[in-house]
Design a protein around this motif. Structure first.
Motif, PDB file in Angstrom:
ATOM      1  N   ALA D  47      -6.494   5.164  -1.744  1.00  0.00           N
ATOM      2  CA  ALA D  47      -5.214   5.395  -2.395  1.00  0.00           C
ATOM      3  C   ALA D  47      -4.059   4.945  -1.505  1.00  0.00           C
ATOM      4  O   ALA D  47      -3.134   4.255  -1.939  1.00  0.00           O
ATOM      5  N   ALA D  48      -4.148   5.337  -0.230  1.00  0.00           N
ATOM      6  CA  ALA D  48      -3.070   4.994   0.689  1.00  0.00           C
ATOM      7  C   ALA D  48      -2.974   3.484   0.859  1.00  0.00           C
ATOM      8  O   ALA D  48      -1.885   2.901   0.832  1.00  0.00           O
ATOM      9  N   LEU D  49      -4.130   2.852   1.000  1.00  0.00           N
ATOM     10  CA  LEU D  49      -4.123   1.413   1.216  1.00  0.00           C
ATOM     11  C   LEU D  49      -3.536   0.689   0.004  1.00  0.00           C
ATOM     12  O   LEU D  49      -2.691  -0.203   0.155  1.00  0.00           O
ATOM     13  N   ASN D  50      -3.977   1.084  -1.169  1.00  0.00           N
ATOM     14  CA  ASN D  50      -3.462   0.426  -2.369  1.00  0.00           C
ATOM     15  C   ASN D  50      -1.953   0.536  -2.458  1.00  0.00           C
ATOM     16  O   ASN D  50      -1.264  -0.432  -2.765  1.00  0.00           O
ATOM     17  N   ALA D  51      -1.461   1.737  -2.188  1.00  0.00           N
ATOM     18  CA  ALA D  51      -0.016   1.920  -2.265  1.00  0.00           C
ATOM     19  C   ALA D  51       0.688   1.029  -1.253  1.00  0.00           C
ATOM     20  O   ALA D  51       1.697   0.383  -1.560  1.00  0.00           O
ATOM     21  N   LYS D  52       0.151   1.006  -0.053  1.00  0.00           N
ATOM     22  CA  LYS D  52       0.842   0.224   0.989  1.00  0.00           C
ATOM     23  C   LYS D  52       0.768  -1.268   0.698  1.00  0.00           C
ATOM     24  O   LYS D  52       1.723  -2.009   0.932  1.00  0.00           O
ATOM     25  N   LEU D  53      -0.369  -1.696   0.161  1.00  0.00           N
ATOM     26  CA  LEU D  53      -0.469  -3.111  -0.169  1.00  0.00           C
ATOM     27  C   LEU D  53       0.526  -3.460  -1.266  1.00  0.00           C
ATOM     28  O   LEU D  53       1.204  -4.474  -1.200  1.00  0.00           O
ATOM     29  N   GLU D  54       0.615  -2.591  -2.239  1.00  0.00           N
ATOM     30  CA  GLU D  54       1.499  -2.878  -3.353  1.00  0.00           C
ATOM     31  C   GLU D  54       2.953  -2.939  -2.902  1.00  0.00           C
ATOM     32  O   GLU D  54       3.729  -3.767  -3.365  1.00  0.00           O
ATOM     33  N   ALA D  55       3.298  -2.055  -1.973  1.00  0.00           N
ATOM     34  CA  ALA D  55       4.684  -2.026  -1.519  1.00  0.00           C
ATOM     35  C   ALA D  55       4.920  -2.993  -0.367  1.00  0.00           C
ATOM     36  O   ALA D  55       6.051  -3.232   0.022  1.00  0.00           O
ATOM     37  N   GLY D  56       3.852  -3.547   0.174  1.00  0.00           N
ATOM     38  CA  GLY D  56       4.016  -4.529   1.234  1.00  0.00           C
ATOM     39  C   GLY D  56       4.172  -3.949   2.620  1.00  0.00           C
ATOM     40  O   GLY D  56       4.749  -4.575   3.501  1.00  0.00           O
ATOM     41  N   SER D  57       3.651  -2.742   2.830  1.00  0.00           N
ATOM     42  CA  SER D  57       3.781  -2.198   4.175  1.00  0.00           C
ATOM     43  C   SER D  57       2.417  -1.987   4.834  1.00  0.00           C
ATOM     44  O   SER D  57       2.311  -1.275   5.812  1.00  0.00           O
TER      45      SER D  57
END
Ligand SMILES: Nc1ncnc2c1ncn2[C@@H]1O[C@H](COP(=O)(O)OP(=O)(O)OP(=O)(O)O)[C@@H](O)[C@H]1O
Ligand SMILES: Nc1ncnc2c1ncn2[C@@H]1O[C@H](COP(=O)(O)OP(=O)(O)OP(=O)(O)O)[C@@H](O)[C@H]1O
Ligand SMILES: [Mg+2]
Ligand SMILES: [Mg+2]
Lengths: 311, 279, 333, 397, 333
Positions: D47-57
């Protein structure tokens, strides 16, 4: 004691209202409402040919039409309701009782008790999950031995592993953890009742439990309302405790699956299951609507009719 | 209360109930603390035993102090919690005052709007929030966390405070108005001090989820320099093995600051704050 | 029998000594009125009798029993609080009937007594209102009503009529007197109103700064005050205290003469003086006078009289009504 | 100039290994590249990775879950295509299959390690009770009976509450011998086999029998409980994954032994689940792609394989080069590769793409079977029905 | 100039009509006192003037400007609340200085004015206490102090002296009168105390059930009440209302005669009556009498007099002080 309703002044411009509201509304809108609604809007979209396109209410059709989705949803909703019922029946009365006892000004060690009872609320879910699993584990003997000591060993069962008992057990753990919240709110409300009203009651012979029910309770009714609505909102948003103790699958056999865990699994994915933000948002929207209805009933139906007393 | 008003039977009963509940409340905490000082095998073999010379072990604390930078994590957690808390209390109380004191069109709707936030888990807004933070360059700063926690804490604070503010005597506020106080002064010098118990309560309720939150530190500020305690303690929770000694040690340590904050706030729970005001 | 006996009551709030040893005996059926300057400890004493406050020292006995550890509810008292202390969530009727309900009285009896009390206090049209919807005087009447419906053996009234208009005050005063007679109840009553004190009391207790200055029947206090404090406190306008030397009396320090015992005439009299101010009260006239030797003093005349300010008049003191005090302020008899 | 690569991982457990072994080794060779290993709690990782990838961080280097999770990231363009990475040559197609597109044309993560299922046992206890390693299912139950008879030890350390224990350590551990490894797995994907077939139901029946050998209240026993039961010497046999080796060696004060999943009948072929579990890839949005590829090439090297496999006995490097393992138990596990057919968990490839998720269903029903809440047949029905509700063979071709 | 002008003020709480159209003009520097029975709407009217309550109808003008929409803070008023409304968390000093701080007054000036006010009210030793630690009278004095330090143009006092003892009451009354003169401030004052009303007021407004019954100077009201209500309300003990017919007067319905205008003698007089009750007030004596034809009535005698209850006496009415009312209760002049 004074008039029950706030006064109505109509000066020409009332900029101060805007000033009072502005900081909260700005931060809250920017950081909370916009992101959350941009998420909820996704419930109207879905993947189609590799693209996210507008699909209207299709996700909701799936959620309620597809027997599997519907089954999980209703299961989670019912579990959630049960979770809430336990809190209302156990947490709030216990919290009110404790606050009522603690508010007695002549009680010694008041601060100690209050803090002790509040400590579980401070703990992080990780610890709570760990310790209750340790205590309730059939293997390490804490609960079995303690029950043994009072001759009730036969009552012990691996509750967290039983479909029938797991949810109730977890609800009680949650009650254990959060009873401090209603306690503190009620306590704070009781503090604001003027001493003299209580003294008058003492003289009138209204003491002890009667005093609580006849004098204090009616005066703190709005706070009881707040507690109920907060319990409702908190329970229908609950997630962490179940997640840390039973995992995102909320076993055994979905017996502890509540809306929060269902939403988490669906939205963020779990293990091999890919997150589905659209279906997730559909579930979130449903949760939101359920809670919104509850809160609106409270705000428009109950809160505005509740009699308040000023001190 | 007076000697005459305290009856022995009543206070015995009160103490009995409180002691019983205190035992229930503290027993698991006792288990945690006791086991934080034991070696792993003793945790599970004799979970209830006090640490003995053989079983006593600080291995958890050693791991915690040797790995990661826990002092810094504590500092980060404290800064985030305290600043966010201050913002929540200030902004929340202001908004609550507006809602409870003035009748204006859309008052209840505004109340509902400000309560929406407690109806959806803010986690769901993660991606959008993260995008905002990326866009404003706030990723891996404590500011990002403070902003999110402020927003997250506001609805509850407003909800509770506005209820308590409704019980502040109108005559009192009116006396202030007649005295020529501006609405701001009335808020800061009259209303805020009188809802101190409610403020303290809200402070405690707001602080706990902030302190214990794992998700937003993980997403918004996972860098070493901005890690919070809870996030730091997660490093001992592995895929297959959890270093319970270290987790217990870290999280037991993590209770201390919140407990201290709690104690500070709970001193504001004072009785009779409004007594003597009106006849 | 002794209804109430206070011995050696002391009370300290933090570092403030409020009561310095109060001894007092109230017989059954007596009507005792506490008077004294604001802040002298009257309410505190009442609260100690009620059991709402602990005495720092001393014992309270009610009907012969030491009640220091008896809860207020068990002392058999009713009390009117100076600040009313109404139950904000109950209607006027609810406020008045709560205690009786608590005692398990029959519904009809409650109805009847609440009816009687509210008729006596003019609260009938207000029975369904809540305290927040009442005027100050109405609230005070509810507080009185709450106490009187209970008909206990001992009543504690803390300035119960202070917010009532004259007519109502007279009526309520008479009702309380009637209640006192009918119930043969003991009443302890605090007031600042001279008329109330003089008309109601069997015994007036004059307090000052946490001490009892004098206890006696109203006329005793009026005619034979033990000291300047009591002399000055009882009677309004206050007794004039004149320097004995200036009046040629060497055996006393101070001569006290009440304004009503001074005769004023335009032409003849013992002392010539100047009118500084004149107050027309309708039934009486207060004359503020000044004489070069004895200083300023007040005279009270019956009926309406007109004197121009700054005009000169002659006064004569009624020597038989004169009070003499020593350097300690104690009366010389 | 200096570049810093941030490595995203769910392997909190490996923090020390990276910091003390792997990073120094790499940085010694590439002084211009700094590595920062930034693990996340495993349950939050996806979950964390997906969010960060989506937001670019997100970080530069992404540790890859096998199969669909990473495939989805690749298809979303979050993971860079690594087909042409030099080091890719060091891996077999089977090794790469977990991180390749369905047609095998593109690979997006460097395979790091696989884990092998089997049974770890308390060798001291076996010696004490005079027991031998069982080879067939009957022998296995005979051994369990003997231990139960004796009463000193809990025969089997397994719990139902965490669900995946029942699926991975139970069903997927012993199952390949019944469904014949890859044959069965591919047949399932092709639609030629069903969970209701005898060879898929039988292992569930075996699993159902485990319940009576597990500890008291095993329905509420968690995975860490199982681990502790075993390492504290209270349970004799632990249905395991090879990742347990290092932990058990550290914690147990008795000798460890290991045996492969028992075969249904003497003379049957032996199968093991040798599951590709960890890969590592490059964030497509990384600004340090060059350095990232350098690093990934190093990960693909035999040097890394050697370091990693030995630092984490039980995680077996997937590169072709032979790796010498120092750990005897780990060696025992690896040695099964010689005699037994390898396969991966049947639920991972393709079949877990839809809802309900096959792997999750497997967890649920395997644990239901273990705890006795469902019969094996009911469980099989349910699993198959779930799969049928969305999967038609060939839909992803 | 007109300091305050009320026109057509009506006020309704829910379905209760509290004020039925009040018209009143108060000149600058005037001291106006509202009297009336408890619950007649005095406080409500004061609150409407202060802007704390909206009038349901009518306009309030202060210094010539309509202020219906002006917030209280901008009306330039100070107010003593009947319920005190002290700031419970501030000390006595804090309570008194808050408003001035708000106005940005200099520290020294605040100190000075608070000092003056607290000296005048005897609050000096209490400056650091909080309201909860004060006696009832002390709280009331703080409430007065809080209003007077501000020295605004318009003061609103709601029964400011009701909990003070006689001596303090006289002093404070004089101080308020002095303040009124010195500041040339306009004062609107509610009281139940006849003496206060008679001595302080330039103009007394008698209210009854939400209406103004009569407005006039104190002696005007005493000597020429417009109707029985005002006649009964002003003066204590109340005026005796006797049936005119019984007294042989056929042109009026009711004859009013004040107790102080009745002469009592043992032997001679117009009317023979029986003493039913006697009240010794020290300076005066109230005699409750009964005559077979005219019924019960009260006489007030100056000084001490002794009559045995049930003894018979003779009274004479002072015909010149007699009031005559028609069937509507209006005075006949
Ligand atoms: N909020 C309210 N709701 C309903 N009625 C009210 C409310 N406030 C006041 N009243 C009524 O209005 C009338 C006038 O009240 P007000 O307080 O003005 O009386 P008052 O003249 O000041 O009396 P007092 O001398 O007893 O203080 C009273 O009968 C009271 O019961
Ligand atoms: N809680 C307290 N802390 C400190 N001092 C107090 C407290 N309560 C009362 N006092 C002081 O005790 C003294 C007596 O108070 P009490 O209320 O008995 O006076 P009182 O005689 O009733 O006066 P009043 O006529 O003004 O009501 C006062 O000087 C008051 O300031
Ligand atoms: Mg008092
Ligand atoms: Mg009033």
């Amino acid at each position: 004691m004074a008039a029950a309703a706030p006064d109505e002044h109509k000066p020409a411009r009332r900029w101060h209202i805007a000033v009072f509201l502005a900081p909260a509304v700005l931060v809250y809108t920017a950081i909370m409402i916009i992101p959350l609604f941009s998420t909820l809007v996704q419930s109207l979209f879905g993947p189609e040919g590799g693209q996210r396109v507008f699909v209207g209410l299709r996700n909701f059709q799936t959620l309620f039409g597809d027997p599997r989705w519907a089954a999980s949803f209703w299961n989670a909703l019912w579990n959630n309701t049960w979770f809430f019922i336990i809190h209302m029946l156990v947490q709030n009365p216990v919290g009110v009782l404790l606050a009522a006892i603690l508010s007695n000004p002549s009680l010694r060690l008041r601060g100690f008790y209050r803090t002790a009872i509040f400590v579980p609320t401070i703990l992080s879910f990780v610890i709570v999950g760990f310790v209750w699993k340790l205590i309730l584990s059939p293997l390490w003997g804490v609960a079995p031995n303690m029950l043994d000591a009072i001759g009730l060993k036969h009552l012990f069962a691996p509750w967290l592993g039983q479909e029938g008992a797991a949810l109730t057990t977890l609800a009680l753990v949650s009650v254990w953890q959060f009873v401090g919240i209603p306690m503190m709110l009620i306590y704070a409300a009781l503090l604001s009742i003027p001493d003299e009203v209580i003294e008058a009651a003492e003289i009138d012979g209204v003491t002890g439990a009667k005093q609580f029910f006849k004098i204090q309770l009616p005066l703190i009714l709005p706070t009881i309302g707040i507690i109920s609505i907060l319990t409702f909102v908190g329970n229908f948003n609950a997630f962490d405790l179940i997640y840390v103790s039973q995992g995102a699958q909320a076993g055994p056999n979905g017996a502890t699956d509540i809306l929060g865990t269902l939403l988490y699994r669906t939205f963020f994915g779990f293990q091999l299951q890919q997150g589905d933000p659209n279906m997730g948002a559909a579930i979130a929207t449903m949760m939101f609507l359920i809670i919104l209805v509850g809160v609106s009933i409270y705000l428009f139906g109950i809160q505005s009719r509740m009699r308040r007393y000023q001190f | 209360m007076t000697a005459a008003r305290s009856s022995l039977a009543r206070s015995v009963a009160a103490h009995a109930i409180l002691i019983a509940y205190t035992l229930i409340a503290l027993f698991p905490v006792f288990v945690i603390v006791v086991n934080a000082f034991k070696a792993r095998r003793d945790i599970f073999n004799t979970p209830l035993a006090l640490p003995t010379p053989e079983s006593f072990s600080l291995v958890g604390f050693e791991t915690v102090t040797s790995q990661g930078n826990f002092l810094l994590y504590f500092q980060n957690s404290l800064i985030v919690t305290v600043v966010a808390l201050a913002c929540v209390l200030l902004f929340g109380a202001m908004a609550a005052f507006a809602l409870s004191e003035y009748r204006f069109r859309g008052n209840t709707l505004m109340g509902l709007y400000l309560a929406l936030g407690i109806m959806i888990p803010i986690r769901l807004g993660t991606v959008a929030i993260l995008q905002i933070m990326v866009a404003s360059g706030l990723v891996n700063t404590l500011t990002a966390l403070i902003l999110v926690y402020t927003a997250q804490g506001l609805p509850l604070a407003i909800f509770i405070l506005s209820e308590f503010m409704r019980s502040v005597s109108d005559d009192l506020k009116n006396a202030g108005r007649v005295d020529g106080l501006s609405e701001y002064r009335i808020f800061f010098t009259l209303v805020l001090p009188l809802v101190r118990p409610a403020l303290a309560t809200v402070a405690v309720f707001t602080m706990i989820p902030i302190w214990n939150d794992l998700w937003f530190p993980l997403i918004l500020a996972p860098a070493e320099s901005t890690k919070t305690v809870t996030l730091g303690a997660q490093m001992f929770i592995g895929q297959f093995v959890t270093n319970w000694n270290a987790v217990l040690a870290a999280l037991t340590l993590a209770i201390v600051p919140v407990l201290v904050l709690y104690l500070i706030f709970s001193r504001q729970l004072i009785r009779g704050i409004t007594s003597g005001a009106v006849k | 029998m002794t209804a109430l006996e206070l011995s050696g009551i002391k009370k300290t709030f933090g570092s403030t000594d409020v009561l310095h040893g109060i001894d007092l005996t109230v017989e059954e059926g007596e009507f005792v009125i506490f008077v004294g300057p604001s802040g002298c400890g009257k309410s505190t004493l009442l609260r100690i009798i009620a059991g709402l406050e602990d005495a720092s020292e001393g014992t309270v006995r009610i009907a012969g029993e030491t009640v220091n550890a008896t809860p207020p509810a068990k002392r058999g008292i009713a009390m009117v609080f100076q600040s009313y202390a109404l139950y904000p969530h109950l209607t006027v009727k609810g406020n008045m009937s709560l205690a009786m309900k608590q005692e398990g009285a029959a519904k009809a009896e409650i109805e009847e007594r609440v009816g009687t009390a509210s008729r006596m206090l003019g609260l009938e049209p207000l029975l369904e209102r809540r305290p927040a919807e009442l005027s100050g005087g109405q609230r005070q009447r509810v507080a009185i009503g709450r106490a009187v419906v209970r008909k206990p053996k001992l009543f504690l009234f803390d300035e119960p009529l202070s917010n009532l208009d004259a007519a109502l005050r007279v009526n309520t005063r008479l009702e309380i007197a009637r209640l006192h007679r009918e119930l043969a109840a003991t009443m302890v009553y605090v007031t600042h109103d001279q008329v109330e004190a003089m008309t109601l009391a069997d015994k007036i207790v004059v307090m000052n700064a946490g001490r009892i200055e004098q206890v006696g029947s109203p006329m005793e206090l009026y005619n034979r005050p033990a000291n300047t404090f009591v002399a000055g406190f009882i009677g309004s306008p206050q007794m004039n205290f004149l320097d004995a030397a200036a009046l040629g009396d060497t055996t006393a320090k101070t001569i006290g003469i009440r304004p009503e015992h001074i005769a004023v005439s335009a032409e003849v009299g013992d002392l010539a003086c100047e009118v500084t101010h004149i107050e027309q009260l309708g039934a009486d006239t207060n004359l503020y006078l000044r004489n070069e030797t004895v200083g300023p003093f007040t005279a009270r005349l019956f009926g309406e009289h007109y004197f121009a300010p700054d005009s000169r008049v002659h006064v004569s003191f009624d020597r038989t009504k004169q009070h003499r005090f020593d350097t300690e302020g104690q009366a010389i008899r | 100039q200096q570049t810093t690569l941030v490595i995203e991982s769910w392997r909190n457990d490996d923090l020390t290994i990276w910091q003390q072994t792997l990073i120094p080794a790499f940085e010694a060779q590439h002084p211009d590249i700094k590595l920062q290993f930034q693990p996340t709690a495993p349950t939050e990782y996806n979950a964390a990775l997906n969010a960060k990838l989506e937001a670019g961080s997100a970080g530069d280097i992404i540790t890859c879950r096998p199969f669909d999770a990473s495939l989805a990231l690749f298809e979303d363009g979050a993971l860079a295509d690594l087909t042409d990475l030099e080091g890719m040559g060091n891996f077999s197609d089977v090794a790469k299959s977990a991180w390749s597109t369905d047609d095998g044309a593109q690979t997006f993560c460097v395979p790091m390690a696989s884990v092998i299922h089997g049974f770890i046992y308390n060798a001291d206890a076996f010696a004490e009770l005079g027991l031998e390693e069982p080879t067939t299912t009957d022998e296995f139950f005979a051994v369990l009976d003997a231990i139960k008879e004796d009463g000193t030890y809990i025969p089997l350390a397994i719990g139902a509450v965490d669900q995946w224990e029942a699926a991975s350590m139970g069903y997927h551990n012993i199952g390949p011998a019944y469904w014949h490894g890859e044959d069965g797995r591919l047949a399932l994907i092709a639609g030629d086999a069903k969970f209701t077939d005898e060879e898929w139901v039988e292992p569930l029946r075996v699993l159902a029998r485990w319940g009576e050998y597990a500890g008291d209240g095993y329905q509420a026993q968690t995975y860490p409980d199982s681990q502790n039961l075993f390492t504290l010497g209270r349970a004799a046999i632990f249905p395991a994954g090879s990742w347990e080796i290092s932990l058990f060696e550290e914690q147990a004060d008795f000798a460890l032994g290991a045996f492969p999943p028992p075969i249904p009948a003497a003379g049957d072929t032996c199968y093991i689940s040798d599951h590709t579990d960890i890969g590592i890839g490059l964030n497509a949005a990384s600004t340090n792609a060059e350095a990232g590829r350098t690093f990934l090439n190093w990960v693909a090297s035999s040097e890394f394989a050697e370091l990693y496999s030995n630092a984490l006995p039980g995680f077996f490097a997937l590169s072709n080069g032979a790796v010498t393992l120092e750990n005897p138990v780990a060696n025992e596990f690896v040695s099964w590769r010689e005699n037994c057919e390898s396969t991966i968990r049947p639920t991972y490839q393709i079949l877990s793409r839809g809802t309900p998720n096959l792997e999750n269903d497997n967890w649920l029903h395997a644990s239901n079977v273990l705890s006795g809440a469902e019969t094996p047949e009911q469980a099989a029905e349910a699993i198959q029905a779930g799969l049928d509700s969305w999967y038609t063979p060939g839909m992803y071709e």
